[in-house]
Design a protein around this motif. Structure first.
Motif, PDB file in Angstrom:
ATOM      1  N   HIS A  56       1.068  -1.637  -0.278  1.00 48.63           N
ATOM      2  CA  HIS A  56      -0.116   0.151   0.120  1.00 48.63           C
ATOM      3  C   HIS A  56       1.226   1.430  -0.119  1.00 48.63           C
ATOM      4  O   HIS A  56       0.581   2.012  -1.000  1.00 48.63           O
ATOM      5  CB  HIS A  56      -0.938   0.299   1.173  1.00 48.63           C
ATOM      6  CG  HIS A  56      -1.801  -0.946   1.572  1.00 48.63           C
ATOM      7  ND1 HIS A  56      -3.175  -0.690   0.364  1.00 48.63           N
ATOM      8  CD2 HIS A  56      -2.590  -2.030   1.869  1.00 48.63           C
ATOM      9  CE1 HIS A  56      -3.473  -1.326  -0.344  1.00 48.63           C
ATOM     10  NE2 HIS A  56      -3.814  -2.580   1.274  1.00 48.63           N
ATOM     11  N   ASP A 114      -1.067   4.743  -2.092  1.00 50.71           N
ATOM     12  CA  ASP A 114      -2.413   4.557  -1.722  1.00 50.71           C
ATOM     13  C   ASP A 114      -2.820   5.758  -0.275  1.00 50.71           C
ATOM     14  O   ASP A 114      -1.684   5.586   0.715  1.00 50.71           O
ATOM     15  CB  ASP A 114      -2.584   3.123  -0.709  1.00 50.71           C
ATOM     16  CG  ASP A 114      -3.030   2.173  -2.273  1.00 50.71           C
ATOM     17  OD1 ASP A 114      -3.508   3.179  -3.444  1.00 50.71           O
ATOM     18  OD2 ASP A 114      -3.646   0.909  -2.101  1.00 50.71           O
ATOM     19  N   ARG A 144      -7.300   3.439   2.791  1.00 47.35           N
ATOM     20  CA  ARG A 144      -7.260   2.133   1.989  1.00 47.35           C
ATOM     21  C   ARG A 144      -6.934   1.208   2.424  1.00 47.35           C
ATOM     22  O   ARG A 144      -7.077   0.336   2.285  1.00 47.35           O
ATOM     23  CB  ARG A 144      -6.707   2.576   0.719  1.00 47.35           C
ATOM     24  CG  ARG A 144      -6.888   3.045  -0.195  1.00 47.35           C
ATOM     25  CD  ARG A 144      -8.157   3.010  -1.421  1.00 47.35           C
ATOM     26  NE  ARG A 144      -7.503   2.072  -1.668  1.00 47.35           N
ATOM     27  CZ  ARG A 144      -7.319   0.216  -2.537  1.00 47.35           C
ATOM     28  NH1 ARG A 144      -8.674   1.183  -3.585  1.00 47.35           N
ATOM     29  NH2 ARG A 144      -7.172  -0.001  -2.954  1.00 47.35           N
TER      30      ARG A 144
END
Length: 168
Positions: free
Chosen positions: A105, A110, A114
């Motif tokens: 991530h 992100d 998220r």
């Protein structure tokens, strides 16, 4: 009656196990949620694009997603149903998996919303592992002194605590 420590470990094991079975199943099949499955497919494609090393090793986004999903389901089942040491091994594997997912991530940039769930469940896995690895507290042994036929508990008979002096 079960100790609070035991109840905590069992509750965390079942809750975490069911969560990872659910999340792993979403990665493996669209039966639970087609939208979530499609989102997982998209996310894993971006992870493989961000790490060209995986592509060079022959790891496709499908293989990565299905491997992680299968590991989550297997470890989740162990966390939920299997007693003893295997729970701790599954807990540790899931913790490593969560760290890898957090890395992915971060790699693709992100936003926190998220991957907040991965962060929370990583913390819960860490707490469960720490609680499970602590030794069980044994109640102090009570010793009795018999004086003139009266039984009295002995007080402060144990060795002095570290850093404290015993004064007579």
């Amino acid at each position: 009656m079960a100790s609070p420590r035991t109840i905590t470990i069992v509750a965390l094991s079942v809750a975490l196990g069911l969560f990872f079975v659910f999340m792993g199943t979403i990665k493996l099949t669209p039966r639970l949620s087609r939208d979530a499955y499609n989102e997982m497919k998209r996310a894993y494609k971006s992870y493989v694009r961000a790490l060209p090393m995986l592509k060079k090793m022959g790891v496709s986004s499908i293989l990565l997603r299905k491997s992680i999903g299968a590991l989550e389901v297997a470890c989740g089942i162990v966390m939920t149903l299997v007693p003893g040491r295997p729970k701790d091994v599954a807990n540790f594997l899931l913790l490593l998996l969560v760290l890898a997912v957090l890395f992915f991530h971060q790699l693709v940039g992100d936003p926190l919303k998220r991957y907040a769930h991965a962060l929370v469940f990583g913390i819960l896995l860490t707490c469960r592992l720490l609680i499970a690895r602590q030794p069980e507290e044994q109640p102090p042994e009570k010793r009795i002194l018999s004086v003139n036929g009266d039984e009295q508990p002995l007080i402060n008979e144990a060795a002095p605590e570290k850093g404290k002096m015993k004064v007579s």
